[in-house]
Design an enzyme around this catalytic site. Sequence first.
Site, PDB file in Angstrom:
ATOM      1  N   ASP A 263       1.643  -2.279 -12.199  1.00  0.00           N
ATOM      2  CA  ASP A 263       1.409  -3.602 -11.624  1.00  0.00           C
ATOM      3  C   ASP A 263       1.938  -4.608 -12.647  1.00  0.00           C
ATOM      4  O   ASP A 263       1.350  -4.786 -13.719  1.00  0.00           O
ATOM      5  CB  ASP A 263      -0.093  -3.795 -11.366  1.00  0.00           C
ATOM      6  CG  ASP A 263      -0.405  -5.152 -10.743  1.00  0.00           C
ATOM      7  OD1 ASP A 263       0.372  -6.101 -10.954  1.00  0.00           O
ATOM      8  OD2 ASP A 263      -1.448  -5.261 -10.078  1.00  0.00           O
TER       9      ASP A 263
ATOM     10  N   LYS B 276       1.243 -14.752  -7.062  1.00  0.00           N
ATOM     11  CA  LYS B 276       1.160 -15.357  -8.388  1.00  0.00           C
ATOM     12  C   LYS B 276       2.524 -15.951  -8.757  1.00  0.00           C
ATOM     13  O   LYS B 276       2.998 -16.833  -8.080  1.00  0.00           O
ATOM     14  CB  LYS B 276       0.652 -14.315  -9.388  1.00  0.00           C
ATOM     15  CG  LYS B 276      -0.579 -13.533  -8.886  1.00  0.00           C
ATOM     16  CD  LYS B 276      -1.781 -14.432  -8.744  1.00  0.00           C
ATOM     17  CE  LYS B 276      -3.035 -13.843  -8.160  1.00  0.00           C
ATOM     18  NZ  LYS B 276      -3.120 -12.535  -7.621  1.00  0.00           N
TER      19      LYS B 276
ATOM     20  N   TYR C  78      -7.039  -4.734 -12.830  1.00  0.00           N
ATOM     21  CA  TYR C  78      -7.603  -5.742 -11.927  1.00  0.00           C
ATOM     22  C   TYR C  78      -8.743  -5.122 -11.113  1.00  0.00           C
ATOM     23  O   TYR C  78      -8.597  -4.008 -10.568  1.00  0.00           O
ATOM     24  CB  TYR C  78      -6.491  -6.249 -11.016  1.00  0.00           C
ATOM     25  CG  TYR C  78      -6.923  -7.223  -9.955  1.00  0.00           C
ATOM     26  CD1 TYR C  78      -7.624  -8.373 -10.285  1.00  0.00           C
ATOM     27  CD2 TYR C  78      -6.632  -6.996  -8.618  1.00  0.00           C
ATOM     28  CE1 TYR C  78      -8.017  -9.265  -9.313  1.00  0.00           C
ATOM     29  CE2 TYR C  78      -7.017  -7.884  -7.633  1.00  0.00           C
ATOM     30  CZ  TYR C  78      -7.712  -9.019  -7.991  1.00  0.00           C
ATOM     31  OH  TYR C  78      -8.113  -9.899  -7.030  1.00  0.00           O
TER      32      TYR C  78
ATOM     33  N   ARG D 225       6.591  -5.935  12.922  1.00  0.00           N
ATOM     34  CA  ARG D 225       5.739  -5.174  11.993  1.00  0.00           C
ATOM     35  C   ARG D 225       6.556  -4.142  11.213  1.00  0.00           C
ATOM     36  O   ARG D 225       6.118  -3.666  10.177  1.00  0.00           O
ATOM     37  CB  ARG D 225       4.572  -4.521  12.748  1.00  0.00           C
ATOM     38  CG  ARG D 225       3.658  -3.661  11.886  1.00  0.00           C
ATOM     39  CD  ARG D 225       2.287  -3.428  12.511  1.00  0.00           C
ATOM     40  NE  ARG D 225       2.378  -2.962  13.868  1.00  0.00           N
ATOM     41  CZ  ARG D 225       2.708  -1.702  14.229  1.00  0.00           C
ATOM     42  NH1 ARG D 225       2.957  -0.793  13.310  1.00  0.00           N
ATOM     43  NH2 ARG D 225       2.760  -1.371  15.507  1.00  0.00           N
TER      44      ARG D 225
END
Length: 411
Positions: free
Chosen positions: A187, A212, A115, A55
Amino acid sequence: MDLTTLAVHAGEGAVPPSERPVSTPIYASSTFVPASAGALDQIAAGAAPGYMYGRYAQPTATALEAAVLALETAGAGGAPAVCLSFASGMAALHAAILASGVSRGDVVLCAEEIYGATLALLRDLLAPLGLQLATAPVMDAAALAAALQRRPRLLIAEAISNPLLRVPDLSALAQAAHAVGAKLLVDATFATPLLCRPLSQGADFSVHSATKYIAGHGDTVAGVVTAAAAEAAGLAAARKLAGGVLAPFEAWLTLRGVKTLPLRVRRQCESAAEIAAELAHWPEIEAVHYPGLASHPDHAVARRQFSAQPGAQNTAQDCALYGGVLAFALPGAGRDQVFAFLDRLQLCLHATSLGDVQSLISYPVISSHREVSPRQRQRLGIGENLLRLSVGLEAPADLLADLRQALAALA
Ligand code: PLP
């Protein structure tokens, strides 16, 4: 030794470390055994590099992060930077917002053209904890200047907005944000590191939904944040404690995507430009939105800002790249007609995402902008007849033929 014990340990460490594989292995290990207890102590204290728990960091993700960092800082020659990977673009955004240092009572100013989930993250999860959310149309300099009077700690915008593909001047945004003491988070998912490297434009955080273009094959969900080295501790803490870590296999898939990113995106940009130019002449289509078209309000900014040659500006039309996504409207169409059009498409897949090798089409009013009120959608120019097309690697002529046959159904 009992067979049970043997089965647990057998084979591990059998591959000599001197045989370097050409492809980074998938280090499917949740924890790591350092050379000594002292070494683990050093790693845990952050005094030495290394791995101790999946992690916190793991080797396949490190390779991906190094690859994205190289692209995001190519040609910049500036201050040292870091890249961290995350379980999704949203986890990356969340970590970058936390790492920006915003705390209770601080104003976060977010572009209106953002977004939907980014806005929802701020509005539904972070505002109730004490952040003050403000929005502004970042394409409107006067409105942005007025909003900055509230002295936000963080300004969030997209390098290419969804779905109308607006392109803000990132250097101007960075300057305006820094002038009031705010950090700028960009972004850059739609732009990709091929077109735009926000840190070199003055941004403090560059975030991608790597789901993406970076991964690019529709087979994984991932996110990355690149920032100045000074942000490393904040980003690492956000990842370690919120736990939005990218798993080894997903890191490997994403790293594989990076290898062909420039080739894929260049081709997607060229195809999108060809399709946009063609659709602009079809009577069955209205209002083609694509930054590569001279009619687009941000064509000049995009042309200046986007460059596949780090450190250089686009000088000739034919070397400029404007992204692989375009939007268009079906004149006078209501939802039923748009649904009929979508259901007739065969190559362009009606699916929620973008940047994949397959062309993907989405209907913003039922997907990315579903949660936005009809009034606000109308204000933003997102009509009931607007569609967004993410151009894949198919031949443009085949995609145009697909669009034409689906349009014929409406006639
Ligand atoms: N940013 C943009 C511009 C997006 O389009 C998306 C997803 O569509 C995200 C962030 C969130 O990324 P993810 O779905 O990988 O969490």
